[in-house]
Design a protein around this motif. Structure first.
Motif, short mmCIF file in Angstrom:
data_model
loop_
_atom_site.label_atom_id
_atom_site.label_comp_id
_atom_site.label_asym_id
_atom_site.label_seq_id
_atom_site.Cartn_x
_atom_site.Cartn_y
_atom_site.Cartn_z
N ASN A 164 -16.24 -41.81 22.20
CA ASN A 164 -16.47 -42.00 20.78
C ASN A 164 -17.81 -42.69 20.54
O ASN A 164 -18.20 -43.56 21.28
CB ASN A 164 -15.37 -42.85 20.17
N ILE A 165 -18.45 -42.30 19.47
CA ILE A 165 -19.71 -42.90 19.07
C ILE A 165 -19.40 -43.96 18.02
O ILE A 165 -18.65 -43.71 17.08
CB ILE A 165 -20.66 -41.84 18.49
N ALA A 166 -19.96 -45.15 18.20
CA ALA A 166 -19.74 -46.25 17.25
C ALA A 166 -21.04 -46.98 16.98
O ALA A 166 -21.83 -47.20 17.89
CB ALA A 166 -18.69 -47.21 17.79
N LEU A 167 -21.24 -47.36 15.72
CA LEU A 167 -22.44 -48.08 15.29
C LEU A 167 -22.07 -49.52 14.94
O LEU A 167 -21.06 -49.75 14.28
CB LEU A 167 -23.04 -47.39 14.07
N ALA A 168 -22.89 -50.47 15.37
CA ALA A 168 -22.67 -51.88 15.03
C ALA A 168 -24.02 -52.55 14.80
O ALA A 168 -25.01 -52.24 15.46
CB ALA A 168 -21.93 -52.59 16.16
N CYS A 169 -24.04 -53.46 13.84
CA CYS A 169 -25.25 -54.24 13.59
C CYS A 169 -25.35 -55.35 14.63
O CYS A 169 -24.34 -55.86 15.08
CB CYS A 169 -25.22 -54.83 12.19
N VAL A 170 -26.58 -55.70 15.01
CA VAL A 170 -26.82 -56.72 16.03
C VAL A 170 -27.25 -58.01 15.35
O VAL A 170 -28.23 -58.01 14.60
CB VAL A 170 -27.92 -56.26 17.02
#
Length: 100
Positions: A1-7
Protein backbone atom coordinates in the motif's frame (compact mmCIF):
# COMPACT_ATOMS: atom_id res chain seq x y z
CA UNK A 1 0.00 0.00 0.00
CA UNK A 2 1.07 3.54 -0.73
CA UNK A 3 0.69 6.01 2.15
CA UNK A 4 1.51 9.71 2.48
CA UNK A 5 2.51 11.38 5.76
CA UNK A 6 3.76 14.84 6.65
CA UNK A 7 7.19 15.02 8.29
CA UNK A 8 7.62 16.97 11.55
CA UNK A 9 4.65 19.25 10.85
CA UNK A 10 1.13 19.22 9.51
CA UNK A 11 0.54 19.66 5.79
CA UNK A 12 -0.83 23.18 6.06
CA UNK A 13 -0.24 26.63 4.63
CA UNK A 14 -1.89 30.04 4.58
CA UNK A 15 -4.09 30.89 1.60
CA UNK A 16 -1.46 33.25 0.18
CA UNK A 17 1.01 30.37 -0.15
CA UNK A 18 3.35 28.97 2.39
CA UNK A 19 6.75 27.61 3.15
CA UNK A 20 7.72 24.25 1.70
CA UNK A 21 7.12 21.20 3.88
CA UNK A 22 8.29 17.59 3.72
CA UNK A 23 6.18 14.51 3.07
CA UNK A 24 7.07 10.83 3.13
CA UNK A 25 5.38 8.41 0.76
CA UNK A 26 5.80 4.72 1.53
CA UNK A 27 6.20 2.13 -1.25
CA UNK A 28 6.60 4.84 -3.89
CA UNK A 29 9.98 4.89 -5.67
CA UNK A 30 11.10 7.83 -7.84
CA UNK A 31 14.13 8.09 -10.07
CA UNK A 32 16.81 10.57 -9.01
CA UNK A 33 17.69 10.92 -12.72
CA UNK A 34 14.55 12.99 -13.41
CA UNK A 35 13.09 16.03 -11.68
CA UNK A 36 10.22 15.15 -9.34
CA UNK A 37 8.01 17.59 -11.25
CA UNK A 38 8.61 15.52 -14.42
CA UNK A 39 7.47 12.32 -12.68
CA UNK A 40 4.64 13.51 -10.43
CA UNK A 41 1.54 15.62 -10.24
CA UNK A 42 1.12 17.13 -6.78
CA UNK A 43 -2.22 18.80 -6.13
CA UNK A 44 -3.90 20.73 -3.35
CA UNK A 45 -7.56 20.25 -4.20
CA UNK A 46 -7.78 21.29 -7.85
CA UNK A 47 -4.58 23.38 -7.83
CA UNK A 48 -1.07 22.12 -8.59
CA UNK A 49 1.72 22.63 -6.08
CA UNK A 50 3.93 25.66 -6.70
CA UNK A 51 7.00 23.39 -6.59
CA UNK A 52 8.00 19.83 -5.74
CA UNK A 53 11.53 18.50 -5.17
CA UNK A 54 12.83 14.99 -4.56
CA UNK A 55 14.83 14.81 -1.33
CA UNK A 56 15.40 11.03 -1.30
CA UNK A 57 13.90 7.80 -2.60
CA UNK A 58 14.51 4.11 -2.06
CA UNK A 59 12.51 0.89 -2.30
CA UNK A 60 10.59 1.57 0.91
CA UNK A 61 9.90 5.32 0.85
CA UNK A 62 10.29 8.65 -0.91
CA UNK A 63 10.73 12.06 0.74
CA UNK A 64 9.48 15.12 -1.16
CA UNK A 65 9.64 18.83 -0.44
CA UNK A 66 6.36 20.43 -1.53
CA UNK A 67 5.60 24.15 -1.84
CA UNK A 68 1.86 24.90 -1.61
CA UNK A 69 0.20 27.11 -4.24
CA UNK A 70 -1.30 30.52 -3.59
CA UNK A 71 -5.06 30.11 -3.25
CA UNK A 72 -7.85 32.42 -4.28
CA UNK A 73 -9.96 31.34 -1.36
CA UNK A 74 -13.08 33.21 -2.37
CA UNK A 75 -14.25 29.75 -3.52
CA UNK A 76 -13.09 27.94 -0.35
CA UNK A 77 -15.52 26.64 2.25
CA UNK A 78 -14.12 27.75 5.60
CA UNK A 79 -14.55 25.87 8.86
CA UNK A 80 -14.54 27.43 12.31
CA UNK A 81 -11.24 29.20 12.99
CA UNK A 82 -10.88 30.27 9.35
CA UNK A 83 -9.55 26.93 8.11
CA UNK A 84 -10.28 25.63 4.61
CA UNK A 85 -9.36 21.98 4.08
CA UNK A 86 -8.33 20.58 0.71
CA UNK A 87 -7.03 17.18 -0.30
CA UNK A 88 -3.31 16.82 -0.91
CA UNK A 89 -2.65 14.24 -3.61
CA UNK A 90 0.51 12.92 -5.24
CA UNK A 91 0.25 10.81 -8.40
CA UNK A 92 2.62 9.48 -11.03
CA UNK A 93 2.26 11.35 -14.33
CA UNK A 94 2.74 8.11 -16.29
CA UNK A 95 0.03 6.29 -14.27
CA UNK A 96 -2.32 8.51 -12.25
CA UNK A 97 -3.74 5.46 -10.47
CA UNK A 98 -0.38 5.15 -8.61
CA UNK A 99 -0.38 7.70 -5.85
CA UNK A 100 -1.46 8.83 -2.43
Amino acid sequence: NIALACVATECRAPSEGGLPFLVTISNFFLSSQLAASDQLTVSFGSMNAAAVSLISSDASSTVLQITPPTYDCSACAFESGGVARVDLSVAMQADASRGA
